[in-house]
Design a protein around this motif. Sequence first.
Motif, PDB file in Angstrom:
ATOM      1  N   GLN A 182      54.784   2.729 -67.069  1.00  0.00           N
ATOM      2  CA  GLN A 182      54.393   1.345 -67.316  1.00  0.00           C
ATOM      3  C   GLN A 182      52.876   1.172 -67.204  1.00  0.00           C
ATOM      4  O   GLN A 182      52.189   1.946 -66.522  1.00  0.00           O
ATOM      5  CB  GLN A 182      55.087   0.418 -66.316  1.00  0.00           C
ATOM      6  N   VAL A 183      52.377   0.153 -67.878  1.00  0.00           N
ATOM      7  CA  VAL A 183      50.939  -0.134 -67.847  1.00  0.00           C
ATOM      8  C   VAL A 183      50.477  -0.327 -66.405  1.00  0.00           C
ATOM      9  O   VAL A 183      51.105  -1.058 -65.629  1.00  0.00           O
ATOM     10  CB  VAL A 183      50.618  -1.390 -68.684  1.00  0.00           C
ATOM     11  N   GLY A 184      49.404   0.365 -66.048  1.00  0.00           N
ATOM     12  CA  GLY A 184      48.813   0.219 -64.721  1.00  0.00           C
ATOM     13  C   GLY A 184      49.316   1.195 -63.679  1.00  0.00           C
ATOM     14  O   GLY A 184      48.746   1.289 -62.589  1.00  0.00           O
ATOM     15  N   GLN A 185      50.389   1.929 -63.976  1.00  0.00           N
ATOM     16  CA  GLN A 185      50.887   2.895 -63.005  1.00  0.00           C
ATOM     17  C   GLN A 185      49.958   4.109 -62.932  1.00  0.00           C
ATOM     18  O   GLN A 185      49.317   4.484 -63.916  1.00  0.00           O
ATOM     19  CB  GLN A 185      52.307   3.335 -63.372  1.00  0.00           C
ATOM     20  N   ASN A 186      49.927   4.720 -61.750  1.00  0.00           N
ATOM     21  CA  ASN A 186      49.061   5.888 -61.575  1.00  0.00           C
ATOM     22  C   ASN A 186      49.906   7.159 -61.502  1.00  0.00           C
ATOM     23  O   ASN A 186      51.114   7.107 -61.270  1.00  0.00           O
ATOM     24  CB  ASN A 186      48.164   5.740 -60.343  1.00  0.00           C
TER      25      ASN A 186
ATOM     26  N   SER B 259      49.747   4.842 -69.522  1.00  0.00           N
ATOM     27  CA  SER B 259      49.458   3.916 -68.431  1.00  0.00           C
ATOM     28  C   SER B 259      48.409   2.875 -68.818  1.00  0.00           C
ATOM     29  O   SER B 259      48.391   1.774 -68.268  1.00  0.00           O
ATOM     30  CB  SER B 259      48.984   4.707 -67.205  1.00  0.00           C
ATOM     31  N   LYS B 260      47.525   3.255 -69.735  1.00  0.00           N
ATOM     32  CA  LYS B 260      46.461   2.388 -70.273  1.00  0.00           C
ATOM     33  C   LYS B 260      45.387   2.030 -69.254  1.00  0.00           C
ATOM     34  O   LYS B 260      44.200   2.219 -69.496  1.00  0.00           O
ATOM     35  CB  LYS B 260      47.045   1.114 -70.902  1.00  0.00           C
ATOM     36  N   THR B 261      45.786   1.491 -68.115  1.00  0.00           N
ATOM     37  CA  THR B 261      44.791   1.070 -67.121  1.00  0.00           C
ATOM     38  C   THR B 261      44.943   1.786 -65.784  1.00  0.00           C
ATOM     39  O   THR B 261      44.091   1.636 -64.915  1.00  0.00           O
ATOM     40  CB  THR B 261      44.883  -0.450 -66.870  1.00  0.00           C
ATOM     41  N   GLY B 262      46.017   2.549 -65.603  1.00  0.00           N
ATOM     42  CA  GLY B 262      46.238   3.228 -64.327  1.00  0.00           C
ATOM     43  C   GLY B 262      45.353   4.446 -64.169  1.00  0.00           C
ATOM     44  O   GLY B 262      44.952   5.079 -65.149  1.00  0.00           O
ATOM     45  N   GLN B 263      45.046   4.778 -62.918  1.00  0.00           N
ATOM     46  CA  GLN B 263      44.226   5.957 -62.625  1.00  0.00           C
ATOM     47  C   GLN B 263      45.087   7.216 -62.700  1.00  0.00           C
ATOM     48  O   GLN B 263      46.152   7.290 -62.065  1.00  0.00           O
ATOM     49  CB  GLN B 263      43.619   5.852 -61.222  1.00  0.00           C
ATOM     50  N   ILE B 264      44.635   8.197 -63.454  1.00  0.00           N
ATOM     51  CA  ILE B 264      45.360   9.455 -63.608  1.00  0.00           C
ATOM     52  C   ILE B 264      44.499  10.580 -63.029  1.00  0.00           C
ATOM     53  O   ILE B 264      43.308  10.689 -63.340  1.00  0.00           O
ATOM     54  CB  ILE B 264      45.677   9.765 -65.080  1.00  0.00           C
ATOM     55  N   THR B 265      45.122  11.416 -62.198  1.00  0.00           N
ATOM     56  CA  THR B 265      44.424  12.544 -61.575  1.00  0.00           C
ATOM     57  C   THR B 265      45.042  13.844 -62.069  1.00  0.00           C
ATOM     58  O   THR B 265      46.262  13.997 -62.076  1.00  0.00           O
ATOM     59  CB  THR B 265      44.548  12.478 -60.042  1.00  0.00           C
ATOM     60  N   GLY B 266      44.192  14.760 -62.499  1.00  0.00           N
ATOM     61  CA  GLY B 266      44.642  16.093 -62.872  1.00  0.00           C
ATOM     62  C   GLY B 266      44.141  17.105 -61.857  1.00  0.00           C
ATOM     63  O   GLY B 266      42.964  17.065 -61.481  1.00  0.00           O
ATOM     64  N   LEU B 267      45.027  17.971 -61.390  1.00  0.00           N
ATOM     65  CA  LEU B 267      44.655  18.979 -60.396  1.00  0.00           C
ATOM     66  C   LEU B 267      45.012  20.372 -60.912  1.00  0.00           C
ATOM     67  O   LEU B 267      46.116  20.591 -61.412  1.00  0.00           O
ATOM     68  CB  LEU B 267      45.349  18.696 -59.062  1.00  0.00           C
TER      69      LEU B 267
END
Length: 245
Positions: A53-57, A76-84
Amino acid sequence: MNTQSPKTGEQKEKHVHAVFESIAPKYDIMNDILSFRRHKAWRRFTMRKMNVQVGQNALDLCCGTCDWTIQLAQASKTGQITGLDFSPNMLMHGQQKIDKIGLTRQIRLIEGNAMELPFEDNTFDYITIGFGLRNVPDYMQVIREMRRVVKPGGKVVCLELSKPTWQPFKSIYYFYFQRLLPMLGKWIAKRYDQYKWLPESLAAFPDHKELKQMFIEAGLNDVEAYPLMSGIAALHIGTKGNEHV
């Protein structure tokens, strides 16, 4: 259940690190060959099942060159996404993709170890790992870490190569995977030994039923397993409950 491959601990970690540092420039091309160009379709199927959903991280483990990381950000469009990932070369190629698409502010990449995630408990809506679980020293440790840092009600998602069971396809696939794939790696990526590692890593990996049981043993609820393309790959999704552990 043994959750480690024959090449265990520090020995496996060093070997896998060297493999991925070496193959990073040709990783995307070889992914197409390895999966019969199906890995993108498998990820699309996975994203439909996840229903971000929009905004989910989200945290994308073993993110490699960041194809899935980017898909998560776009959903997500606006959620913060982290790649490790533990390979600087893989992250470098992933960062180039992110910069080109213009998602630099939404996606952050971290060099780190999936066995010891540098995040607090209950941090992310989704934790994903794509074609990376079979390469870690201890599968169960990584699944437990994924469960730890996902929020209650959040999803732990694994898309990974698996073991086909249907004959004669099974015999044909293993011939391709064990005999032809390393040769293709030699011809295309100029790396024979590195691509010889891939069938070795799959031989020690649990099938989709065993991996589903490991998700359950790690404390995940409502675990679903989806074999893909006659079992060449499998998708596993588990939900973290609200109970205290």
